[in-house]
Design a protein around this motif. Structure first.
Motif, PDB file in Angstrom:
ATOM      1  N   LEU B  14       0.817  -1.226   0.000  1.00 60.23           N
ATOM      2  CA  LEU B  14       0.000   0.000   0.000  1.00 60.23           C
ATOM      3  C   LEU B  14       0.848   1.273   0.000  1.00 60.23           C
ATOM      4  O   LEU B  14       0.366   2.342  -0.356  1.00 60.23           O
ATOM      5  N   TYR B  18       1.805   5.210  -4.817  1.00 58.61           N
ATOM      6  CA  TYR B  18       0.741   5.988  -4.193  1.00 58.61           C
ATOM      7  C   TYR B  18       0.763   7.397  -4.778  1.00 58.61           C
ATOM      8  O   TYR B  18       1.357   8.317  -4.204  1.00 58.61           O
ATOM      9  N   ARG B  75      -4.825   6.009   2.710  1.00 58.66           N
ATOM     10  CA  ARG B  75      -4.341   4.638   2.914  1.00 58.66           C
ATOM     11  C   ARG B  75      -3.773   4.519   4.319  1.00 58.66           C
ATOM     12  O   ARG B  75      -3.188   5.472   4.848  1.00 58.66           O
TER      13      ARG B  75
END
Lengths: 81, 136
Positions: B14, B18, B75
């Motif tokens: 994650l 990004y 996130r």
């Protein structure tokens, strides 16, 4: 009589000595269910220190218990500042 | 997006790729394991989480942040398992058009997460003792 699956976490898991159990209960709501389990197992937490979740969502203590519910009593969380 | 992970957060997927064409700002908060807590020396920490419940509650916090602040994406990764001093315990990244809302939303999310996510922390001390934080 309803059959529910209880999951315990952290301090409650240690107090119960296991992570989960299946319980048959006549308790009408989660308030009564916790008091029933607390009387049986001697949990140190008063209900006011906990939250309750059913089927992975937080619910209020006066929510009726239904057959097949997955229930978790949530001890005070880690927090921090 | 939210994940619990028993692996080092710095390597979590994650955190990679990004980006967003509309986002001129990324505000990141990292919570790390500290050696001293309330005057006691900590050797390691153990985090435990109720995964599905945490996931559902994070979705609510994320939605609140998206409603309140002019941001693009959120996130978050939280560790479970054993952590040592300096390890990252929680990572939050907020993408926004501009830095103001990115910082504000990041602060909002970490504060709500600490209050609401079902995640517990057990500290192990140099004297051999251990205990759950916030246990009575």
């Amino acid at each position: 009589m309803n059959t529910v699956e209880i999951t315990y976490y952290a301090m409650l898991k240690e107090q119960r000595g296991r992570a989960s159990e299946t319980v048959q209960t006549d308790a009408g709501d989660f308030n009564a269910l916790y008091e029933e389990l607390r009387a049986t197992h001697g949990f140190r937490y008063p209900r006011e220190r906990l939250k309750v979740a059913r089927n992975d969502e937080f619910v209020s203590w006066d929510t009726p218990v239904r057959d097949g519910d997955r229930v978790a009593f949530i001890p005070p969380v880690a927090g921090g500042r | 997006m939210f994940a619990l992970s028993d692996q080092p957060i710095t390597e979590h997927p994650l955190l990679r790729d990004y980006t967003h064409d509309e986002a001129g700002a990324l505000a990141v908060f990292e919570g790390r394991v500290r050696v001293k807590n309330q005057g006691r020396s900590v050797t390691q920490l153990e985090y435990e989480g109720a995964e599905a419940l945490a996931q559902n509650e994070f979705v609510r916090i994320e939605k609140e942040a998206l409603d309140r602040f002019d941001i693009v994406e959120v996130r978050c990764v939280h560790r479970v398992g054993l952590l040592k001093i300096g390890d990252v315990a929680v990572w939050i990244g907020v993408l926004a058009g501009h830095r103001g809302p990115a910082f504000d939303a990041c602060r909002y999310i970490i504060d709500e997460l600490k209050k609401r996510l079902p995640i517990w922390k057990k500290e192990y001390y140099t004297d051999g003792d251990s205990g759950w934080i916030n246990a009575p």
